[in-house]
Scaffold this motif. Structure first.
Motif, mmCIF file in Angstrom:
data_model
loop_
_atom_site.group_PDB
_atom_site.id
_atom_site.type_symbol
_atom_site.label_atom_id
_atom_site.label_comp_id
_atom_site.label_asym_id
_atom_site.label_seq_id
_atom_site.Cartn_x
_atom_site.Cartn_y
_atom_site.Cartn_z
ATOM 1 N N LYS A 72 -1.334 -16.375 -21.549
ATOM 2 C CA LYS A 72 -1.646 -17.159 -20.362
ATOM 3 C C LYS A 72 -3.129 -17.489 -20.405
ATOM 4 N N THR A 73 -3.521 -18.550 -19.705
ATOM 5 C CA THR A 73 -4.935 -18.901 -19.646
ATOM 6 C C THR A 73 -5.344 -19.187 -18.211
ATOM 7 N N GLN A 74 -6.621 -18.984 -17.931
ATOM 8 C CA GLN A 74 -7.189 -19.312 -16.627
ATOM 9 C C GLN A 74 -8.540 -19.956 -16.855
ATOM 10 N N PHE A 75 -8.715 -21.187 -16.372
ATOM 11 C CA PHE A 75 -9.999 -21.875 -16.508
ATOM 12 C C PHE A 75 -10.800 -21.729 -15.225
ATOM 13 N N VAL A 76 -12.090 -21.400 -15.372
ATOM 14 C CA VAL A 76 -12.998 -21.252 -14.240
ATOM 15 C C VAL A 76 -14.134 -22.265 -14.398
ATOM 16 N N SER A 77 -14.268 -23.190 -13.448
ATOM 17 C CA SER A 77 -15.335 -24.183 -13.509
ATOM 18 C C SER A 77 -16.627 -23.586 -12.971
ATOM 19 N N THR A 78 -17.693 -23.632 -13.777
ATOM 20 C CA THR A 78 -18.958 -22.984 -13.417
ATOM 21 C C THR A 78 -19.921 -23.905 -12.687
ATOM 22 N N GLY A 79 -19.676 -25.223 -12.722
ATOM 23 C CA GLY A 79 -20.712 -26.138 -12.277
ATOM 24 C C GLY A 79 -21.817 -26.191 -13.327
ATOM 25 N N ASP A 80 -22.916 -26.860 -13.008
ATOM 26 C CA ASP A 80 -23.978 -27.066 -13.993
ATOM 27 C C ASP A 80 -24.656 -25.772 -14.448
ATOM 28 N N ASN A 81 -24.781 -24.786 -13.567
ATOM 29 C CA ASN A 81 -25.551 -23.589 -13.894
ATOM 30 C C ASN A 81 -24.699 -22.557 -14.621
ATOM 31 N N VAL A 82 -24.204 -22.946 -15.804
ATOM 32 C CA VAL A 82 -23.292 -22.077 -16.549
ATOM 33 C C VAL A 82 -23.958 -20.757 -16.912
ATOM 34 N N SER A 83 -25.244 -20.790 -17.255
ATOM 35 C CA SER A 83 -25.954 -19.572 -17.645
ATOM 36 C C SER A 83 -25.999 -18.567 -16.497
ATOM 37 N N THR A 84 -26.345 -19.037 -15.302
ATOM 38 C CA THR A 84 -26.442 -18.161 -14.133
ATOM 39 C C THR A 84 -25.085 -17.601 -13.745
ATOM 40 N N VAL A 85 -24.077 -18.458 -13.726
ATOM 41 C CA VAL A 85 -22.732 -18.033 -13.308
ATOM 42 C C VAL A 85 -22.168 -16.999 -14.269
ATOM 43 N N VAL A 86 -22.274 -17.264 -15.563
ATOM 44 C CA VAL A 86 -21.727 -16.331 -16.551
ATOM 45 C C VAL A 86 -22.498 -15.015 -16.525
ATOM 46 N N GLY A 87 -23.819 -15.108 -16.391
ATOM 47 C CA GLY A 87 -24.620 -13.880 -16.307
ATOM 48 C C GLY A 87 -24.208 -13.002 -15.141
ATOM 49 N N SER A 88 -23.972 -13.610 -13.983
ATOM 50 C CA SER A 88 -23.578 -12.827 -12.803
ATOM 51 C C SER A 88 -22.180 -12.236 -12.985
ATOM 52 N N LYS A 89 -21.293 -12.953 -13.673
ATOM 53 C CA LYS A 89 -19.950 -12.430 -13.923
ATOM 54 C C LYS A 89 -19.995 -11.231 -14.870
ATOM 55 N N ILE A 90 -20.861 -11.309 -15.866
ATOM 56 C CA ILE A 90 -21.014 -10.177 -16.790
ATOM 57 C C ILE A 90 -21.557 -8.962 -16.044
ATOM 58 N N GLU A 91 -22.590 -9.173 -15.229
ATOM 59 C CA GLU A 91 -23.171 -8.072 -14.462
ATOM 60 C C GLU A 91 -22.163 -7.467 -13.497
ATOM 61 N N GLY A 92 -21.263 -8.307 -12.976
ATOM 62 C CA GLY A 92 -20.260 -7.824 -12.029
ATOM 63 C C GLY A 92 -19.019 -7.237 -12.683
ATOM 64 N N GLY A 93 -19.033 -7.138 -14.021
ATOM 65 C CA GLY A 93 -17.887 -6.569 -14.721
ATOM 66 C C GLY A 93 -16.684 -7.493 -14.767
ATOM 67 N N ASN A 94 -16.924 -8.798 -14.609
ATOM 68 C CA ASN A 94 -15.831 -9.760 -14.561
ATOM 69 C C ASN A 94 -16.082 -10.900 -15.547
ATOM 70 N N ALA A 95 -16.492 -10.531 -16.765
ATOM 71 C CA ALA A 95 -16.865 -11.527 -17.759
ATOM 72 C C ALA A 95 -15.651 -12.325 -18.223
ATOM 73 N N PRO A 96 -15.792 -13.637 -18.362
ATOM 74 C CA PRO A 96 -14.709 -14.415 -18.987
ATOM 75 C C PRO A 96 -14.616 -14.056 -20.470
ATOM 76 N N ASP A 97 -13.510 -14.420 -21.087
ATOM 77 C CA ASP A 97 -13.346 -14.136 -22.512
ATOM 78 C C ASP A 97 -14.026 -15.201 -23.370
ATOM 79 N N VAL A 98 -13.920 -16.443 -22.931
ATOM 80 C CA VAL A 98 -14.476 -17.574 -23.675
ATOM 81 C C VAL A 98 -15.310 -18.422 -22.724
ATOM 82 N N VAL A 99 -16.446 -18.914 -23.207
ATOM 83 C CA VAL A 99 -17.267 -19.846 -22.430
ATOM 84 C C VAL A 99 -17.462 -21.107 -23.255
#
Length: 442
Positions: A72-99
């Motif tokens: 199964k797949t789930q796409f998450v739209s980050t908006g323009d600030n991909v670096s900030t969004v992904v960084g916060s997800k990693i810090e929150g223990g909710n990192a996506p698998d692929v960016v």
């Protein structure tokens, strides 16, 4: 709405347009279909800047992966600030698998932070065989390959209303000065010359980069991109002066500078191709066609057309393209399944899914051009593949995100300030250099 970054195809003179797609909408989780069910029970989470039709079309690729593997797949739209969004997800223990990373600088940042998994031997082998070496170079950091470039887009294109140019009695220009002169004639005939999307800072970097590449040449461009040349260099000041000719001319910009700063990218397309046109031309990439066609019903090639971004001061006309790279995060809950997705994205089979849907170019040499849905896109794809190792990514994408890719700061904000008041190119260059020096040291 979306951010399309740029690659520079120096020396590639043939230019055709892909039909882009940037309408509204989105896709939810995809349930796996048939296939060998090798990844049954796994859910691969993918984060990226795409929204609207781009997200929908990428979802078709994810659907095909699901059918093939059982994931199964789930796409998450980050908006323009991909670096900030992904960084916060990693810090929150909710990192996506692929960016899906739209900037070389962000890919480098992620790698240096230790967030990325090196690509598998299978993916590396495919990239080595099926892509020009330059794509491997831009996907690598310190000799390790982390990123697969899945999607490309052309951006040296000025879109226009044929009616507006015909009414003004002007033809598509071949030099920057001719373009401004033609714009004033269009304005005299009743519409402003250009709709400028100043609310989106990335569009302003694209204006600057086209001018700089043509005017200063590829060697200085490369040096500035690596910050081996300072932004206070005379060549930067000259490019800002050239851009300022447009920005300061209220006759050329629809609604003047104030309205431009309140106009986002889709709004700029609407000002030219919407039901109440206010301007004759809009500069941006191939995805302009998608908005003009999908949202405003324009027929591309007849009531919406383009000319190549013109040459500046006797230089070569710039040819610009952008790319999105797939990377796998170490902290993703299903990173191994994410790597399988990336191996799939590296194949012409995956590229063909989006190629048929439209609004897509692949750097994959093995993708049959017949998979593209129209002659215009096929020609554009051929120019991208033919360019081979002459492909260069734009400098804002090679910069650290805090300078070249973040809303409200760095180059985006400083060029918005310059649009607001273009009277001091030297002062703007000094501010750009200060911001760049801080970002590159960080």
């Amino acid at each position: 709405m979306m951010r399309r970054r740029t690659t520079l195809l120096t020396g590639c003179t043939a230019l055709a347009l892909a039909l882009g797609a940037t309408a509204c909408g989105g896709g939810g989780p995809v349930t796996a279909g048939g296939g060998d069910k090798a990844l049954s029970g796994k859910t691969v989470t993918v984060a990226g800047v795409w929204s609207g039709s781009e997200q929908k079309n990428f979802q078709k690729v994810l659907d095909a992966f699901s059918e093939k593997t059982g994931a199964k797949t789930q796409f998450v739209s980050t908006g323009d600030n991909v670096s900030t969004v992904v960084g916060s997800k990693i810090e929150g223990g909710n990192a996506p698998d692929v960016v899906m990373v739209p900037q070389v600088g962000v890919l480098q940042q992620f790698a240096k932070k230790g967030w990325l998994k090196p690509l598998s031997a299978t993916a590396q082998q495919t990239i080595g065989a099926d892509y020009a070496p330059v794509w491997k170079t831009y996907g690598s950091v310190d000799g390790t390959l982390y990123g697969l470039y899945f999607k490309a887009a052309h951006k040296s294109t000025v879109w226009y209303s044929p009616d507006a140019l015909a009414q003004a009695g002007v033809k598509p220009p071949t030099t920057y000065d001719e373009m401004l002169k033609a714009g004033r004639t269009v304005s005299d005939s009743g519409r402003a010359a250009f709709a400028v999307a100043g609310q989106d800072g990335w569009t302003l970097t694209d204006w600057f980069e086209n001018i700089y590449l043509s005017q200063a040449g590829p060697e200085k461009y490369d040096a500035l991109a690596a910050h081996k040349l300072k932004w206070t260099d005379a060549s930067v000041v000259k490019a800002l002066q050239t851009l300022g000719k447009l920005f300061k001319d209220k006759q050329l910009i629809a609604g003047g500078q104030k309205e431009a700063l309140n106009t986002d990218f889709p709004g700029s397309v609407e000002k030219v191709f919407g039901p109440k046109p206010q301007a004759g031309m809009v500069y941006e990439g191939d995805f302009v066609a998608g908005v003009a066609h999908d949202q405003f019903g324009r027929n591309i090639g007849t009531d919406a057309n383009f000319f190549p971004f013109p040459a500046v001061d006797g230089g070569k006309a710039p040819v610009v393209s952008g790319g999105d790279a797939a990377v796998v995060l170490k902290d993703g809950k299903n990173a191994d399944a994410g790597m399988k997705l990336l191996e799939y994205l590296a194949t012409p089979e995956a590229a063909a899914v989006w190629a048929k849907a439209g609004g897509f170019l692949s750097p994959n040499k093995k993708l049959d051009f017949a998979q593209y849905g129209d002659d215009v896109t096929r020609a554009t794809a051929k120019s991208l593949i033919t360019a081979g190792d002459s492909v260069r990514f734009d400098m804002s994408d090679q910069a650290p995100a805090s300078f070249g890719g973040t809303k409200g700061v760095g180059e985006w904000k400083l060029l918005q300030d310059f649009l607001r008041d273009p009277s001091d190119p030297q002062g703007t260059a000094a501010k750009l250099e200060a911001a760049a020096a801080k970002a590159y040291q960080g």
